[in-house]
Motif scaffolding. Structure first.
Motif, PDB file in Angstrom:
ATOM      1  N   SER A  15       0.815  -1.205   0.000  1.00 49.01           N
ATOM      2  CA  SER A  15       0.000   0.000   0.000  1.00 49.01           C
ATOM      3  C   SER A  15       0.854   1.264   0.000  1.00 49.01           C
ATOM      4  N   ARG A  16       2.142   1.109   0.323  1.00 49.28           N
ATOM      5  CA  ARG A  16       3.063   2.255   0.281  1.00 49.28           C
ATOM      6  C   ARG A  16       4.475   1.728   0.068  1.00 49.28           C
ATOM      7  N   SER A  17       5.015   2.000  -1.118  1.00 48.77           N
ATOM      8  CA  SER A  17       6.378   1.564  -1.427  1.00 48.77           C
ATOM      9  C   SER A  17       7.376   2.483  -0.731  1.00 48.77           C
ATOM     10  N   LEU A  18       8.648   2.246  -0.965  1.00 48.55           N
ATOM     11  CA  LEU A  18       9.675   3.076  -0.341  1.00 48.55           C
ATOM     12  C   LEU A  18       9.776   4.456  -0.980  1.00 48.55           C
ATOM     13  N   THR A  19       9.051   4.682  -2.073  1.00 46.93           N
ATOM     14  CA  THR A  19       8.948   6.031  -2.638  1.00 46.93           C
ATOM     15  C   THR A  19       7.551   6.609  -2.432  1.00 46.93           C
ATOM     16  N   PHE A 544       6.458  -5.294 -14.171  1.00 43.51           N
ATOM     17  CA  PHE A 544       6.499  -6.569 -13.456  1.00 43.51           C
ATOM     18  C   PHE A 544       7.153  -6.375 -12.096  1.00 43.51           C
ATOM     19  N   VAL A 545       6.787  -7.257 -11.184  1.00 46.11           N
ATOM     20  CA  VAL A 545       7.424  -7.269  -9.867  1.00 46.11           C
ATOM     21  C   VAL A 545       8.241  -8.542  -9.713  1.00 46.11           C
ATOM     22  N   LEU A 546       9.460  -8.385  -9.246  1.00 48.04           N
ATOM     23  CA  LEU A 546      10.297  -9.522  -8.859  1.00 48.04           C
ATOM     24  C   LEU A 546      10.272  -9.572  -7.341  1.00 48.04           C
ATOM     25  N   PRO A 547       9.472 -10.474  -6.770  1.00 48.25           N
ATOM     26  CA  PRO A 547       9.267 -10.467  -5.319  1.00 48.25           C
ATOM     27  C   PRO A 547      10.468 -11.025  -4.544  1.00 48.25           C
ATOM     28  N   ALA A 548      10.785 -10.394  -3.441  1.00 47.93           N
ATOM     29  CA  ALA A 548      11.764 -10.882  -2.457  1.00 47.93           C
ATOM     30  C   ALA A 548      13.058 -11.345  -3.122  1.00 47.93           C
ATOM     31  N   HIS A 549      13.671 -10.470  -3.878  1.00 48.56           N
ATOM     32  CA  HIS A 549      14.968 -10.765  -4.490  1.00 48.56           C
ATOM     33  C   HIS A 549      16.076 -10.093  -3.673  1.00 48.56           C
ATOM     34  N   LEU A 550      17.183 -10.792  -3.535  1.00 43.86           N
ATOM     35  CA  LEU A 550      18.311 -10.280  -2.764  1.00 43.86           C
ATOM     36  C   LEU A 550      19.051  -9.237  -3.599  1.00 43.86           C
ATOM     37  N   LEU A 551      19.141  -8.025  -3.097  1.00 41.52           N
ATOM     38  CA  LEU A 551      19.826  -6.932  -3.794  1.00 41.52           C
ATOM     39  C   LEU A 551      21.311  -7.025  -3.454  1.00 41.52           C
ATOM     40  N   THR A 552      22.095  -7.573  -4.370  1.00 38.02           N
ATOM     41  CA  THR A 552      23.506  -7.858  -4.072  1.00 38.02           C
ATOM     42  C   THR A 552      24.443  -6.703  -4.394  1.00 38.02           C
ATOM     43  N   GLU A 553      24.110  -5.882  -5.399  1.00 38.04           N
ATOM     44  CA  GLU A 553      24.992  -4.762  -5.767  1.00 38.04           C
ATOM     45  C   GLU A 553      24.161  -3.552  -6.168  1.00 38.04           C
ATOM     46  N   VAL A 554      24.641  -2.379  -5.759  1.00 38.82           N
ATOM     47  CA  VAL A 554      24.074  -1.095  -6.193  1.00 38.82           C
ATOM     48  C   VAL A 554      25.262  -0.209  -6.529  1.00 38.82           C
ATOM     49  N   ILE A 555      25.490   0.015  -7.817  1.00 36.32           N
ATOM     50  CA  ILE A 555      26.705   0.684  -8.273  1.00 36.32           C
ATOM     51  C   ILE A 555      26.346   1.953  -9.028  1.00 36.32           C
ATOM     52  N   PRO A 556      26.871   3.117  -8.625  1.00 39.63           N
ATOM     53  CA  PRO A 556      26.608   4.357  -9.360  1.00 39.63           C
ATOM     54  C   PRO A 556      27.151   4.290 -10.788  1.00 39.63           C
ATOM     55  N   MET A 557      26.368   4.827 -11.727  1.00 36.17           N
ATOM     56  CA  MET A 557      26.784   4.978 -13.121  1.00 36.17           C
ATOM     57  C   MET A 557      26.766   6.461 -13.437  1.00 36.17           C
ATOM     58  N   ALA A 589      16.728   4.668  -1.360  1.00 36.44           N
ATOM     59  CA  ALA A 589      16.199   3.399  -0.856  1.00 36.44           C
ATOM     60  C   ALA A 589      17.035   2.222  -1.331  1.00 36.44           C
ATOM     61  N   LEU A 590      17.489   2.269  -2.584  1.00 37.16           N
ATOM     62  CA  LEU A 590      18.326   1.182  -3.113  1.00 37.16           C
ATOM     63  C   LEU A 590      19.638   1.082  -2.354  1.00 37.16           C
ATOM     64  N   LEU A 591      20.291   2.196  -2.170  1.00 34.16           N
ATOM     65  CA  LEU A 591      21.589   2.184  -1.481  1.00 34.16           C
ATOM     66  C   LEU A 591      21.439   1.708  -0.038  1.00 34.16           C
ATOM     67  N   ALA A 592      20.332   2.062   0.596  1.00 35.67           N
ATOM     68  CA  ALA A 592      20.134   1.684   2.003  1.00 35.67           C
ATOM     69  C   ALA A 592      19.796   0.205   2.161  1.00 35.67           C
ATOM     70  N   ARG A 593      19.371  -0.439   1.084  1.00 34.10           N
ATOM     71  CA  ARG A 593      18.917  -1.831   1.189  1.00 34.10           C
ATOM     72  C   ARG A 593      19.820  -2.813   0.456  1.00 34.10           C
ATOM     73  N   LYS A 594      20.981  -2.400   0.122  1.00 28.92           N
ATOM     74  CA  LYS A 594      21.942  -3.333  -0.462  1.00 28.92           C
ATOM     75  C   LYS A 594      22.201  -4.468   0.522  1.00 28.92           C
TER      76      LYS A 594
END
Length: 626
Positions: A15-19, A544-557, A589-594
């Motif tokens: 009902s409320r995403s991280l954004t 599409f939603v990819l449910p409960a996937h492990l976020l292994t890397e978040v790299i700035p481009m 949110a991505l960086l905080a949840r790596k």
């Protein structure tokens, strides 16, 4: 439309995403049943069946939807008001080998519309001249000096494309100096029409064709179909082959996508068939532009909207407005390469200018709202801004603040007399407040959100005399106004649009088509889903939603984007990208949840590199599993 959730059922109970957004199943109960029927009856995979049902397709119509053809979807062009009058006058021009002047707009739709008409008529031996007005010195639409110049050059017939529907005074002058005029337009028309031989516009009030969603290039193409038919009937091709209309669909596709009209029905067929033509790279200008843009893969609708369209627009925004039309009409590869390189250079310059302007605009809005609170419509303006980027800035502001937005470039050299200036921050005009001064004139662009018709509101403001002129479409509009008219305009927009904006505020839902896993991101599935395209306005790209996937890397481009890697419960690792996410709630949110499990929502794209293909996720949102 069948398929869009009527009950607002949350997808994965988010009902409320991280954004701050709600995820909603695009399919209501009835559409879910239809998706099952589509899958079973037509032998389609569940994900494609859900995408189709989510766009209102029923099982009986699947075949026609997956293979849209002009033969099936093209109506008789004569259903458009004044089409027969326009055709009669064009036939006469061809018989008399007249000199035809074509007056277009300086955006992609204008360039493609002008190019279509010029290519057809020159193929029949006519002398043509395309005039695209300079955004700064001439402004939008036909103007008297240009009309007189074209007449003095010997023009017998003037055809306005993607403009002209509001040019009463100028087209009246054209009539007075003996210049016949045909208007081929698609912008909203008022009750009174300009003086012309024929006005073909599906958005004139007395047109009952139901083709109001066409871009101007679509209107021009319909006109050429009618003209082609009439010339055949009268045996006027004189023993030689008629111009190849089907071969011109690459131009129609480009203008249709770039003008952000709904990719449904006939428009979708234009783009689907036009992409096939474009992939053959037979048009020197488009081949050169694809090379300049670094596009090595077969073009898709996405590339037309985000790679090719912006480069043609760059000419009209900050350079020579006629470059786009010249590129599309040349058959000289060397000349095409030169023009494409110049448009690419201008586009890079435009990007840098846009970035600076956008940052200033965001700072203005936030500073204003910190003191005065939010208003339904976001407004920002400056005398330092280039008029050519205000449309892009308005679009970005709309995305940032999730409200309709107006960006204005004020011209301190143009004034309309003393008045009350819309309040300012740091010398820029922002609605609210009030300081004494002259009525400095500005040009602005408006962009809207779903359910809020900004074009009709701006047209109403012009009719009431609140602005000098203005009009457009539901999602986009342009206007010219004085600074002292800014505050009254925003009061008018608050009253007219406020209820619709407030009703949508806080309901910035993301409609989800289906759930996938990283292991399901295959080229087979991507190609299967592409059959429901091309995607764009009115035919939303599947999410599409990819449910409960492990976020292994978040790299700035660079300084704006983030590259992602994630792994599903099936053990398969996949990649994705979050565009323009750095410094935004999504990027934070991505960086905080790596290193944590998250729900990832996005669309699919193909990454082609080194001879291999990989399906990536283009991320739009993220949520914590409940």
């Amino acid at each position: 439309m069948t398929g869009k959730s009527l009950t607002g059922t949350s997808f994965l109970s988010i009902s409320r995403s991280l954004t701050g957004r709600r995820w909603v199943d695009r399919l209501d109960a009835a559409a879910q049943r239809e998706a099952m029927t589509i899958s079973q009856v037509n032998g389609l995979r569940d994900s494609l069946a859900r995408v189709l049902a989510g766009r209102g397709v029923v099982s009986a119509d699947v075949e026609h939807f997956l293979e849209p053809t002009l033969r099936h979807l093209m109506p008789d062009p004569s259903v458009l008001r004044d089409m027969d009058k326009a055709t009669d006058r064009l036939v006469a021009a061809i018989q008399r080998q007249e000199y035809v002047a074509i007056f277009g707009d300086y955006d992609v739709d204008g360039a493609t519309s002008a190019a279509l008409l010029a290519l057809y008529l020159t193929a029949l031996g006519l002398k043509t001249r395309i005039h695209i007005p300079d955004r700064i010195t001439e402004g939008y639409g036909p103007n008297s000096p240009a009309i007189r110049m074209l007449k003095e050059e010997g023009a017998d017939l003037l055809v306005t494309v993607d403009c002209g529907i509001s040019s009463h005074e100028t087209l009246g002058e054209a009539r007075r100096i003996g210049l016949d005029t045909i208007v081929l337009d698609h912008h909203l028309a008022g009750e009174t029409l300009p003086d012309a031989i024929a006005i073909v516009n599906p958005n004139r009030q007395d047109d009952l064709s139901g083709l109001g969603k066409l871009a101007a290039c679509g209107v021009v193409f319909m006109t050429l179909v009618a003209l082609n038919r009439r010339l055949r009937e009268q045996n006027l091709f004189a023993g030689h082959a008629p111009p190849d209309l089907m071969g011109m669909l690459d131009i129609v596709a480009l203008g249709t996508v770039a003008d952000v009209v709904p990719l449904t029905g006939l428009n979708r067929a234009f783009v689907r068939q036009g992409l096939k033509v474009m992939r053959q790279r037979g048009r020197a200008g488009l081949a050169a532009l694809m090379d300049a843009a670094g596009l090595k893969e077969p073009p898709e609708a996405y590339h037309l909207g985000f790679l090719l369209g912006p480069r043609i627009n760059a000419g009209g925004r900050i350079g020579d407005a006629a470059l786009g039309a010249r590129l599309l009409t040349t058959d000289d590869p060397v000349e095409a390469g030169r023009i494409a390189a110049e448009l690419d250079r201008l586009n890079r310059e435009r990007q840098a200018l846009e970035q600076i302007t956008l940052q200033q605009a965001e700072d203005m809005v936030r500073a204003f709202e910190a003191f005065h609170g939010e208003r339904p419509v976001v407004v920002a303006g400056s005398a330092e801004w280039h008029p050519g980027v205000v449309g892009l800035v308005a679009s970005r502001l709309k995305d940032r603040f999730r409200r309709p937005a107006i960006a204005i470039a004020w011209d301190e050299e143009k004034t309309e007399g003393p008045g009350i200036v819309g309040g300012g921050i740091g010398g820029v005009g922002i609605a609210g407040g009030g300081i004494e001064g002259v009525g400095i004139v500005g040009v602005g662009s408006c962009r809207s959100v779903a359910g809020v018709d900004i074009g009709r509101a701006i047209k109403a403001a012009a009719d009431l005399g609140l602005i000098i002129k203005g009009g457009g479409h539901a999602m986009a509009a342009g206007l010219t106004l004085t600074q002292d008219g800014l505050a009254p305009l925003q009061d008018f927009l608050d009253e007219r649009l406020g209820a619709d904006i407030r009703a949508g505020k806080g309901r910035d839902d993301i409609l989800i088509d289906a759930a996938l896993t990283s292991g399901g991101l295959s080229m087979d599935m991507f190609n299967d889903l592409a059959r429901a395209g091309p995607f764009g306005q009115g035919n939303a790209e599947p999410l599409f939603v990819l449910p409960a996937h492990l976020l292994t890397e978040v790299i700035p481009m660079g300084t704006a984007h983030l590259r992602l890697r994630f792994r599903g419960s099936d053990g398969v690792t996949a990649q994705g990208i979050a565009f323009r996410a750095q410094g935004q709630p999504l990027g934070d949110a991505l960086l905080a949840r790596k290193g944590r499990n998250v729900h990832l929502a996005g669309s699919l794209q193909v990454d082609r590199w080194g001879g291999r293909e990989r399906v990536d996720l283009r991320l739009v949102d993220i949520a914590d599993p409940l």
